[in-house]
Design a protein around this motif. Sequence first.
Motif, PDB file in Angstrom:
ATOM      1  N   TYR A 138       0.833  -1.194   0.000  1.00  0.00           N
ATOM      2  CA  TYR A 138       0.000   0.000   0.000  1.00  0.00           C
ATOM      3  C   TYR A 138       0.875   1.253   0.000  1.00  0.00           C
ATOM      4  O   TYR A 138       2.088   1.174   0.177  1.00  0.00           O
ATOM      5  CB  TYR A 138      -0.928   0.017   1.217  1.00  0.00           C
ATOM      6  CG  TYR A 138      -1.838  -1.179   1.289  1.00  0.00           C
ATOM      7  CD1 TYR A 138      -2.834  -1.367   0.338  1.00  0.00           C
ATOM      8  CD2 TYR A 138      -1.709  -2.120   2.290  1.00  0.00           C
ATOM      9  CE1 TYR A 138      -3.679  -2.464   0.392  1.00  0.00           C
ATOM     10  CE2 TYR A 138      -2.546  -3.224   2.352  1.00  0.00           C
ATOM     11  CZ  TYR A 138      -3.527  -3.390   1.402  1.00  0.00           C
ATOM     12  OH  TYR A 138      -4.353  -4.470   1.465  1.00  0.00           O
ATOM     13  N   GLY A 185      -0.679   6.544   2.549  1.00  0.00           N
ATOM     14  CA  GLY A 185      -2.002   7.025   2.931  1.00  0.00           C
ATOM     15  C   GLY A 185      -2.693   6.177   3.978  1.00  0.00           C
ATOM     16  O   GLY A 185      -3.436   6.684   4.816  1.00  0.00           O
ATOM     17  N   ARG A 186      -2.445   4.893   3.947  1.00  0.00           N
ATOM     18  CA  ARG A 186      -3.057   4.003   4.934  1.00  0.00           C
ATOM     19  C   ARG A 186      -2.519   4.258   6.342  1.00  0.00           C
ATOM     20  O   ARG A 186      -3.225   4.063   7.318  1.00  0.00           O
ATOM     21  CB  ARG A 186      -2.783   2.548   4.559  1.00  0.00           C
ATOM     22  CG  ARG A 186      -3.691   2.023   3.482  1.00  0.00           C
ATOM     23  CD  ARG A 186      -4.695   1.081   4.133  1.00  0.00           C
ATOM     24  NE  ARG A 186      -5.684   0.646   3.189  1.00  0.00           N
ATOM     25  CZ  ARG A 186      -5.870  -0.622   2.860  1.00  0.00           C
ATOM     26  NH1 ARG A 186      -5.112  -1.550   3.359  1.00  0.00           N
ATOM     27  NH2 ARG A 186      -6.832  -0.934   2.025  1.00  0.00           N
ATOM     28  N   TRP A 193      -9.345  10.488   6.086  1.00  0.00           N
ATOM     29  CA  TRP A 193      -8.286   9.783   5.355  1.00  0.00           C
ATOM     30  C   TRP A 193      -8.713   8.367   5.013  1.00  0.00           C
ATOM     31  O   TRP A 193      -8.387   7.851   3.946  1.00  0.00           O
ATOM     32  CB  TRP A 193      -6.974   9.787   6.148  1.00  0.00           C
ATOM     33  CG  TRP A 193      -6.144  10.971   5.784  1.00  0.00           C
ATOM     34  CD1 TRP A 193      -6.182  12.207   6.341  1.00  0.00           C
ATOM     35  CD2 TRP A 193      -5.175  11.037   4.727  1.00  0.00           C
ATOM     36  NE1 TRP A 193      -5.296  13.036   5.704  1.00  0.00           N
ATOM     37  CE2 TRP A 193      -4.662  12.342   4.721  1.00  0.00           C
ATOM     38  CE3 TRP A 193      -4.683  10.121   3.802  1.00  0.00           C
ATOM     39  CZ2 TRP A 193      -3.687  12.768   3.817  1.00  0.00           C
ATOM     40  CZ3 TRP A 193      -3.713  10.535   2.911  1.00  0.00           C
ATOM     41  CH2 TRP A 193      -3.232  11.841   2.925  1.00  0.00           C
ATOM     42  N   THR A 230      -8.957   7.064   1.046  1.00  0.00           N
ATOM     43  CA  THR A 230      -8.051   6.052   0.517  1.00  0.00           C
ATOM     44  C   THR A 230      -8.835   4.829   0.095  1.00  0.00           C
ATOM     45  O   THR A 230      -9.713   4.362   0.806  1.00  0.00           O
ATOM     46  CB  THR A 230      -6.960   5.663   1.538  1.00  0.00           C
ATOM     47  OG1 THR A 230      -7.577   5.287   2.756  1.00  0.00           O
ATOM     48  CG2 THR A 230      -6.008   6.808   1.784  1.00  0.00           C
ATOM     49  N   GLY A 273      -4.769   1.965  -0.726  1.00  0.00           N
ATOM     50  CA  GLY A 273      -4.132   2.982   0.086  1.00  0.00           C
ATOM     51  C   GLY A 273      -3.896   4.263  -0.683  1.00  0.00           C
ATOM     52  O   GLY A 273      -3.463   5.253  -0.136  1.00  0.00           O
ATOM     53  N   THR A 327      -4.910   7.706  -2.647  1.00  0.00           N
ATOM     54  CA  THR A 327      -5.993   8.656  -2.428  1.00  0.00           C
ATOM     55  C   THR A 327      -6.935   8.660  -3.616  1.00  0.00           C
ATOM     56  O   THR A 327      -6.526   8.457  -4.754  1.00  0.00           O
ATOM     57  CB  THR A 327      -5.452  10.077  -2.198  1.00  0.00           C
ATOM     58  OG1 THR A 327      -4.666  10.459  -3.318  1.00  0.00           O
ATOM     59  CG2 THR A 327      -4.647  10.161  -0.931  1.00  0.00           C
TER      60      THR A 327
END
Length: 124
Positions: A51, A54-55, A97, A101, A105, A107
């Motif tokens: 991923y 972002g995760r 967030w 996502t 992960g 965006t």
Amino acid sequence: MAFTYSLSTHLGRTRLAIGDTVKDSGPRPAGTNYSDEEINVFLMPVIAAGYTYGRAVAQLFRLLAGEWAGKASISISEYSAQYAAVADNYRKSAAEWERMTDATGATVSGGISTGSMILSNSVY
């Protein structure tokens, strides 16, 4: 513990997302930064699983929410600090967030999905 910030790395992009970009002026209740090692506790498993950073951002926002929730709200004369509201804002940021996502992960910006929709006996 080390503090590095470069937007060419997942670590740096994670720092940017959580507002932890200035050494000795971080988002934690005492104004401190997360160390590289602390961020990597959340970031490295995400990256190892394929991923993007972002995760890990949502997890770090939840960690910040927990840290701020542990502070007591205070009022002195006209001054007041409502740390519960700060914690709540971090929780909302974490949820945002997570919403932003996708399963990889990465965006996403929203929009309309392709497919069929039947409405009043018409196919769109």
